[in-house]
Design a protein around this motif. Structure first.
Motif, mmCIF file in Angstrom:
data_model
loop_
_atom_site.group_PDB
_atom_site.id
_atom_site.type_symbol
_atom_site.label_atom_id
_atom_site.label_comp_id
_atom_site.label_asym_id
_atom_site.label_seq_id
_atom_site.Cartn_x
_atom_site.Cartn_y
_atom_site.Cartn_z
ATOM 1 N N VAL A 277 35.267 103.072 35.431
ATOM 2 C CA VAL A 277 35.448 104.078 34.435
ATOM 3 C C VAL A 277 34.573 103.966 33.244
ATOM 4 O O VAL A 277 33.975 104.699 32.578
ATOM 5 C CB VAL A 277 37.019 104.030 33.705
ATOM 6 N N ALA A 278 34.480 102.794 32.732
ATOM 7 C CA ALA A 278 33.584 102.498 31.644
ATOM 8 C C ALA A 278 31.948 102.710 31.945
ATOM 9 O O ALA A 278 31.304 103.336 31.222
ATOM 10 C CB ALA A 278 33.509 100.881 31.344
ATOM 11 N N ALA A 279 31.594 102.450 33.201
ATOM 12 C CA ALA A 279 30.247 102.845 33.622
ATOM 13 C C ALA A 279 29.901 104.233 33.685
ATOM 14 O O ALA A 279 28.922 104.705 33.379
ATOM 15 C CB ALA A 279 29.891 101.922 34.943
ATOM 16 N N ARG A 280 31.000 104.991 34.252
ATOM 17 C CA ARG A 280 30.701 106.526 34.118
ATOM 18 C C ARG A 280 30.896 106.850 32.797
ATOM 19 O O ARG A 280 30.124 107.906 32.742
ATOM 20 C CB ARG A 280 31.918 106.922 34.925
ATOM 21 N N LEU A 281 31.723 106.413 31.816
ATOM 22 C CA LEU A 281 31.510 107.061 30.559
ATOM 23 C C LEU A 281 29.978 106.384 30.006
ATOM 24 O O LEU A 281 29.735 107.355 29.162
ATOM 25 C CB LEU A 281 32.624 106.231 29.909
ATOM 26 N N ALA A 282 29.615 105.475 30.304
ATOM 27 C CA ALA A 282 28.189 105.210 29.808
ATOM 28 C C ALA A 282 27.214 106.367 30.322
ATOM 29 O O ALA A 282 26.328 106.575 29.537
ATOM 30 C CB ALA A 282 27.838 103.810 30.364
ATOM 31 N N VAL B 288 22.350 99.547 28.177
ATOM 32 C CA VAL B 288 23.486 98.762 27.761
ATOM 33 C C VAL B 288 24.037 98.823 26.821
ATOM 34 O O VAL B 288 25.363 98.775 26.642
ATOM 35 C CB VAL B 288 22.802 97.272 27.731
ATOM 36 N N HIS B 289 23.556 99.683 25.858
ATOM 37 C CA HIS B 289 24.313 100.079 24.486
ATOM 38 C C HIS B 289 25.351 101.372 24.986
ATOM 39 O O HIS B 289 26.561 101.282 24.695
ATOM 40 C CB HIS B 289 23.204 101.053 23.589
ATOM 41 N N ASP B 290 25.082 102.141 25.970
ATOM 42 C CA ASP B 290 25.885 102.953 26.354
ATOM 43 C C ASP B 290 26.934 102.445 27.202
ATOM 44 O O ASP B 290 28.301 102.768 27.255
ATOM 45 C CB ASP B 290 25.156 104.170 27.252
ATOM 46 N N LEU B 291 26.750 101.431 27.839
ATOM 47 C CA LEU B 291 27.587 100.767 28.573
ATOM 48 C C LEU B 291 28.751 99.974 27.534
ATOM 49 O O LEU B 291 29.819 99.912 27.873
ATOM 50 C CB LEU B 291 26.862 99.515 29.437
ATOM 51 N N LEU B 292 28.149 99.461 26.606
ATOM 52 C CA LEU B 292 29.165 98.696 25.504
ATOM 53 C C LEU B 292 30.006 99.862 25.015
ATOM 54 O O LEU B 292 31.314 99.522 24.766
ATOM 55 C CB LEU B 292 28.377 97.924 24.566
ATOM 56 N N VAL B 293 29.588 100.983 24.698
ATOM 57 C CA VAL B 293 30.366 102.006 24.260
ATOM 58 C C VAL B 293 31.291 102.453 25.304
ATOM 59 O O VAL B 293 32.718 102.796 24.930
ATOM 60 C CB VAL B 293 29.558 103.210 23.811
ATOM 61 N N GLY B 294 30.972 102.566 26.503
ATOM 62 C CA GLY B 294 31.985 102.891 27.503
ATOM 63 C C GLY B 294 32.890 101.732 27.756
ATOM 64 O O GLY B 294 34.266 102.056 27.857
ATOM 65 N N LEU B 295 32.566 100.703 27.680
ATOM 66 C CA LEU B 295 33.648 99.498 27.726
ATOM 67 C C LEU B 295 34.508 99.571 26.600
ATOM 68 O O LEU B 295 35.709 99.279 26.901
ATOM 69 C CB LEU B 295 32.689 98.257 27.875
ATOM 70 N N ALA B 296 34.170 99.757 25.339
ATOM 71 C CA ALA B 296 34.954 99.884 24.190
ATOM 72 C C ALA B 296 35.942 101.029 24.435
ATOM 73 O O ALA B 296 37.167 100.978 23.882
ATOM 74 C CB ALA B 296 34.168 99.961 22.799
ATOM 75 N N ALA B 297 35.522 102.253 25.053
ATOM 76 C CA ALA B 297 36.431 103.213 25.138
ATOM 77 C C ALA B 297 37.423 103.206 26.051
ATOM 78 O O ALA B 297 38.457 103.788 26.015
ATOM 79 C CB ALA B 297 35.605 104.544 25.352
ATOM 80 N N GLU B 298 37.228 102.227 27.274
ATOM 81 C CA GLU B 298 37.910 102.315 28.364
ATOM 82 C C GLU B 298 39.247 101.408 28.081
ATOM 83 O O GLU B 298 39.168 100.279 27.468
ATOM 84 C CB GLU B 298 37.150 101.488 29.542
ATOM 85 N N PRO C 92 32.781 92.983 40.263
ATOM 86 C CA PRO C 92 32.571 92.797 38.605
ATOM 87 C C PRO C 92 33.707 93.743 38.059
ATOM 88 O O PRO C 92 34.213 94.883 38.312
ATOM 89 C CB PRO C 92 31.242 93.331 38.373
ATOM 90 N N GLY C 93 34.429 93.096 36.977
ATOM 91 C CA GLY C 93 35.310 93.797 36.074
ATOM 92 C C GLY C 93 34.762 94.077 34.766
ATOM 93 O O GLY C 93 33.432 93.830 34.709
ATOM 94 N N THR C 94 35.343 94.309 33.825
ATOM 95 C CA THR C 94 34.659 94.931 32.246
ATOM 96 C C THR C 94 34.144 93.508 32.028
ATOM 97 O O THR C 94 33.245 93.691 31.204
ATOM 98 C CB THR C 94 35.921 95.397 31.713
ATOM 99 N N ALA C 95 34.869 92.369 31.975
ATOM 100 C CA ALA C 95 34.291 91.229 31.295
ATOM 101 C C ALA C 95 32.820 90.921 31.983
ATOM 102 O O ALA C 95 32.147 90.460 31.263
ATOM 103 C CB ALA C 95 35.365 90.119 31.563
ATOM 104 N N ASP C 96 32.993 91.011 33.155
ATOM 105 C CA ASP C 96 31.587 90.655 33.967
ATOM 106 C C ASP C 96 30.443 91.808 33.409
ATOM 107 O O ASP C 96 29.239 91.522 33.190
ATOM 108 C CB ASP C 96 31.711 90.949 35.283
ATOM 109 N N LEU C 97 30.806 92.922 33.148
ATOM 110 C CA LEU C 97 29.805 93.979 32.453
ATOM 111 C C LEU C 97 29.219 93.597 31.245
ATOM 112 O O LEU C 97 28.272 93.889 30.806
ATOM 113 C CB LEU C 97 30.440 95.421 32.888
ATOM 114 N N LEU C 98 30.401 93.350 30.376
ATOM 115 C CA LEU C 98 30.121 92.840 29.201
ATOM 116 C C LEU C 98 29.013 91.609 29.186
ATOM 117 O O LEU C 98 28.095 91.791 28.416
ATOM 118 C CB LEU C 98 31.305 92.581 28.397
#
Length: 264
Positions: free
Chosen positions: A14-19, A32-42, A91-97
């Motif tokens: 979900v976070a990657a798709r949001l990014a 990676v900026h978009d990824l962090l925004v996606g992670l924060a929104a998920e 990978p989970g969200t912590a791995d992506l971060l």
């Protein structure tokens, strides 16, 4: 929207798709900026909880995503780094971060500091998380509509998806059932949630799981056996526990016996 082609936990996907969606709206490649925004929104993943601990910084980071930041690592680079570092589990969200922080380097660190984050503090926060806290709450292959896991009860489907997200097997299923507060099977397991992990640690210290091909026959085997025994009726967490103990290999039954012996 750019396709995400790597295997991720449901929350990380979900976070990657949001990014990717954020980048598409901006009209440039996802970073990676978009990824962090996606992670924060998920809402459900570990990384989102960590990033939202500084809510104002998360909001500032999201506002800045409207404009492309030059020289930032691309989303795909972080995804493949996360896949490599988390293997063999998805990978989970912590791995992506963690991957975003690693691949983002100085450019991302400057962006984070401008938003109000301390990059090293984020890394420390990730390092402080227990393994169970990172993997336990995320899922893999969980269908919110229930159609994909039609043979499993809602709670059973969630627990199975959590174990799948962590790359776990029959032994991990027993641990997850004990940790799930709404699982009926928890009433058949030790009241102290620390007893089973402690029992597993003792067994591993004695080398009982090492090199034993019959120790753990895998999550899919246990689920298949439970579904076969129920013959079309909904599989509950009690059914999963029974299937793990009887058909999951020597590990689950040995673990349960060790915990019962320690509990007197």
């Amino acid at each position: 929207m750019a396709a995400v082609r790597v295997r991720l936990t449901d929350q990380a996907l979900v976070a990657a798709r949001l990014a990717a969606t954020i980048a598409d709206r901006r009209g440039s490649a996802a970073t990676v900026h978009d990824l962090l925004v996606g992670l924060a929104a998920e809402p459900d993943g570990v990384a989102g909880r960590v990033l939202r601990e500084r809510a104002s910084a998360a909001a500032c980071l999201a506002d800045r995503a409207a404009v492309a930041v030059p020289r930032l690592a691309l989303l795909d680079v972080a995804l493949h780094r996360a896949v490599h570092d988390a293997a063999p589990r998805p990978p989970g969200t912590a791995d992506l971060l963690d991957a975003a922080l690693t691949e983002g380097g100085v450019a991302l660190a400057g962006l984070l500091e401008a938003a109000g984050y301390e990059p090293e503090a984020l890394r420390e926060r990730l390092r402080s998380l227990a393994v169970a806290e990172i993997a336990g709450g995320e899922t893999l292959g969980l269908d919110p509509t229930g159609t994909a896991d039609a043979q499993l009860s809602t709670v059973a489907a969630r627990v199975v998806a959590q174990v799948r997200a962590g790359g776990g097997g029959a032994v991990d299923l027993v641990l997850a059932l004990a940790a799930a507060p709404d699982a009926e099977a928890a009433t058949l397991l030790p009241d102290d949630p620390a007893m089973l992990p402690a029992a597993l640690w003792r067994l591993r210290k004695r080398g009982q799981a090492a090199g034993d091909p019959d120790w753990d026959r895998g999550l899919d085997h246990v689920v298949a056996q439970a579904c076969a025994w129920r013959a079309g009726r909904k599989v509950t967490t009690v059914d999963l526990l029974r299937a793990a103990a009887l058909a999951g290999g020597r590990g689950p039954s040995t673990l349960l016996g060790e915990a019962r012996a320690a509990g007197g």
